[in-house]
Scaffold this active site. Structure first.
Site, mmCIF file in Angstrom:
data_model
loop_
_atom_site.group_PDB
_atom_site.id
_atom_site.type_symbol
_atom_site.label_atom_id
_atom_site.label_comp_id
_atom_site.label_asym_id
_atom_site.label_seq_id
_atom_site.Cartn_x
_atom_site.Cartn_y
_atom_site.Cartn_z
ATOM 1 N N LYS A 20 0.830 -1.208 0.000
ATOM 2 C CA LYS A 20 0.000 0.000 0.000
ATOM 3 C C LYS A 20 0.872 1.268 0.000
ATOM 4 O O LYS A 20 2.073 1.217 0.294
ATOM 5 C CB LYS A 20 -0.929 -0.021 1.220
ATOM 6 C CG LYS A 20 -1.964 -1.161 1.181
ATOM 7 C CD LYS A 20 -2.932 -1.079 2.363
ATOM 8 C CE LYS A 20 -3.974 -2.184 2.303
ATOM 9 N NZ LYS A 20 -4.953 -2.089 3.420
ATOM 10 N N PHE A 58 -15.627 3.485 6.561
ATOM 11 C CA PHE A 58 -14.224 3.801 6.266
ATOM 12 C C PHE A 58 -13.906 3.780 4.773
ATOM 13 O O PHE A 58 -12.779 4.060 4.373
ATOM 14 C CB PHE A 58 -13.286 2.836 7.009
ATOM 15 C CG PHE A 58 -13.463 1.385 6.672
ATOM 16 C CD1 PHE A 58 -12.887 0.832 5.526
ATOM 17 C CD2 PHE A 58 -14.190 0.537 7.514
ATOM 18 C CE1 PHE A 58 -13.031 -0.508 5.219
ATOM 19 C CE2 PHE A 58 -14.351 -0.805 7.204
ATOM 20 C CZ PHE A 58 -13.773 -1.325 6.054
ATOM 21 N N ARG A 70 -2.274 -14.534 5.138
ATOM 22 C CA ARG A 70 -3.062 -13.772 6.116
ATOM 23 C C ARG A 70 -2.376 -13.833 7.489
ATOM 24 O O ARG A 70 -2.349 -12.838 8.221
ATOM 25 C CB ARG A 70 -4.492 -14.322 6.216
ATOM 26 C CG ARG A 70 -5.322 -14.120 4.958
ATOM 27 C CD ARG A 70 -5.791 -12.709 4.753
ATOM 28 N NE ARG A 70 -6.753 -12.269 5.737
ATOM 29 C CZ ARG A 70 -7.419 -11.116 5.658
ATOM 30 N NH1 ARG A 70 -7.219 -10.293 4.631
ATOM 31 N NH2 ARG A 70 -8.268 -10.772 6.585
ATOM 32 N N THR A 76 -5.850 -6.645 10.906
ATOM 33 C CA THR A 76 -6.081 -5.391 10.190
ATOM 34 C C THR A 76 -5.482 -4.202 10.940
ATOM 35 O O THR A 76 -4.832 -3.344 10.343
ATOM 36 C CB THR A 76 -7.601 -5.170 9.999
ATOM 37 O OG1 THR A 76 -8.149 -6.341 9.396
ATOM 38 C CG2 THR A 76 -7.880 -3.960 9.133
ATOM 39 N N ARG A 91 2.292 -6.404 9.468
ATOM 40 C CA ARG A 91 1.585 -5.215 9.971
ATOM 41 C C ARG A 91 2.062 -4.805 11.363
ATOM 42 O O ARG A 91 2.116 -3.614 11.673
ATOM 43 C CB ARG A 91 0.073 -5.456 9.950
ATOM 44 C CG ARG A 91 -0.513 -5.358 8.524
ATOM 45 C CD ARG A 91 -1.929 -5.854 8.486
ATOM 46 N NE ARG A 91 -2.599 -5.557 7.226
ATOM 47 C CZ ARG A 91 -3.781 -6.064 6.874
ATOM 48 N NH1 ARG A 91 -4.418 -6.879 7.711
ATOM 49 N NH2 ARG A 91 -4.331 -5.752 5.725
ATOM 50 N N ASN A 121 -2.104 0.240 6.861
ATOM 51 C CA ASN A 121 -1.526 -0.974 7.438
ATOM 52 C C ASN A 121 -0.608 -1.714 6.458
ATOM 53 O O ASN A 121 -0.385 -2.913 6.573
ATOM 54 C CB ASN A 121 -2.635 -1.879 7.986
ATOM 55 C CG ASN A 121 -3.681 -2.217 6.939
ATOM 56 O OD1 ASN A 121 -3.482 -1.959 5.755
ATOM 57 N ND2 ASN A 121 -4.786 -2.792 7.372
ATOM 58 N N HIS A 144 -2.148 -5.350 1.661
ATOM 59 C CA HIS A 144 -3.413 -6.070 1.497
ATOM 60 C C HIS A 144 -3.089 -7.525 1.207
ATOM 61 O O HIS A 144 -2.119 -7.808 0.496
ATOM 62 C CB HIS A 144 -4.204 -5.488 0.315
ATOM 63 C CG HIS A 144 -5.336 -6.376 -0.130
ATOM 64 N ND1 HIS A 144 -6.596 -6.291 0.406
ATOM 65 C CD2 HIS A 144 -5.375 -7.406 -1.032
ATOM 66 C CE1 HIS A 144 -7.378 -7.217 -0.159
ATOM 67 N NE2 HIS A 144 -6.667 -7.902 -1.037
HETATM 68 P P1 ADP Z 1 -8.075 -6.696 5.851
HETATM 69 O O1 ADP Z 1 -7.212 -5.828 4.950
HETATM 70 O O2 ADP Z 1 -7.334 -7.102 7.096
HETATM 71 O O3 ADP Z 1 -8.704 -7.853 5.121
HETATM 72 P P2 ADP Z 1 -10.678 -5.422 5.768
HETATM 73 O O4 ADP Z 1 -10.954 -6.257 4.546
HETATM 74 O O5 ADP Z 1 -11.684 -5.479 6.877
HETATM 75 O O6 ADP Z 1 -9.252 -5.778 6.395
HETATM 76 O O7 ADP Z 1 -10.530 -3.898 5.360
HETATM 77 C C1 ADP Z 1 -9.855 -3.527 4.164
HETATM 78 C C2 ADP Z 1 -8.936 -2.360 4.485
HETATM 79 O O8 ADP Z 1 -9.736 -1.248 4.887
HETATM 80 C C3 ADP Z 1 -7.976 -2.570 5.650
HETATM 81 O O9 ADP Z 1 -6.805 -3.272 5.286
HETATM 82 C C4 ADP Z 1 -7.692 -1.145 6.070
HETATM 83 O O10 ADP Z 1 -6.755 -0.511 5.197
HETATM 84 C C5 ADP Z 1 -9.049 -0.488 5.877
HETATM 85 N N1 ADP Z 1 -9.868 -0.534 7.100
HETATM 86 C C6 ADP Z 1 -10.526 -1.615 7.622
HETATM 87 N N2 ADP Z 1 -11.201 -1.286 8.736
HETATM 88 C C7 ADP Z 1 -10.988 0.037 8.936
HETATM 89 C C8 ADP Z 1 -11.412 0.982 9.916
HETATM 90 N N3 ADP Z 1 -12.209 0.610 10.932
HETATM 91 N N4 ADP Z 1 -10.978 2.251 9.811
HETATM 92 C C9 ADP Z 1 -10.180 2.644 8.785
HETATM 93 N N5 ADP Z 1 -9.745 1.811 7.817
HETATM 94 C C10 ADP Z 1 -10.132 0.518 7.887
HETATM 95 MG MG MG Z 2 -10.078 -7.787 3.538
#
Ligand code: ADP
Ligand code: MG
Length: 133
Positions: free
Chosen positions: A9, A57, A85, A91, A102, A112, A115
């Site tokens: 990212k 978000f 993962r 996350t 992360r 973070n 992805h």
């Molecule tokens: P992951 O990337 O761990 O699979 P998600 O699919 O839930 O997480 O979310 C996609 C992306 O959205 C996250 O990696 C993060 O960059 C952003 N994100 C998720 N939850 C939040 C939140 N509560 N506030 C701000 N950004 C968020």
């Molecule tokens: Mg995701």
């Protein structure tokens, strides 16, 4: 062997952490089988994160993902999706296990650093989004 998609990212490309992340992946026995560097348009970021439509978000996430370079890559390894993962971590970096990417370099729940696809089905879709000919 199976495949998954990882995206470095903008918060990580901005800090010149591309080589560090690729090195961590290769040490964990992933093979990088496709990789590119690009800037996402707002439309591309919205389409990629369409699964999060309606979440509070999403707008900020789309804006963040278009602030700088991203590096999507296809990674190959046995049990690639679930193992990645685990290597990537939770996350929110403050909840990520010690030793995860992360935990080490994520800045906050949004920025973070990486992805990673969350299922074989989504991995196939996400790989096609960036790489299918
Ligand atoms: P992951 O990337 O761990 O699979 P998600 O699919 O839930 O997480 O979310 C996609 C992306 O959205 C996250 O990696 C993060 O960059 C952003 N994100 C998720 N939850 C939040 C939140 N509560 N506030 C701000 N950004 C968020
Ligand atoms: Mg995701």
């Amino acid at each position: 062997m199976s495949r998954t998609l990882l995206i470095i990212k903008p918060d990580a490309t901005e800090r010149d952490m591309v080589g560090h992340i690729v090195s961590r992946l290769e040490k964990a026995r992933y093979s990088v089988v496709e990789m590119r560097m690009m800037n996402l348009t707002t439309e591309q970021a919205r389409e990629f994160y369409a699964v999060h439509e309606g979440k509070p978000f999403l707008d900020d996430l789309v804006a963040f993902m278009t602030t700088g370079r991203v590096v999507p890559m296809v990674l190959e390894k046995e049990n690639a999706v679930l193992d990645l993962r685990t290597l990537v971590g939770a996350t929110n970096p403050v909840n990520a296990d010690c030793g995860t990417i992360r935990y080490e370099i994520g800045r906050n729940i949004e920025k973070n650093s990486v992805h990673a696809s969350d299922s074989d089905e989504n991995a196939a879709k996400e790989i096609a989004f960036f790489f299918d000919k």
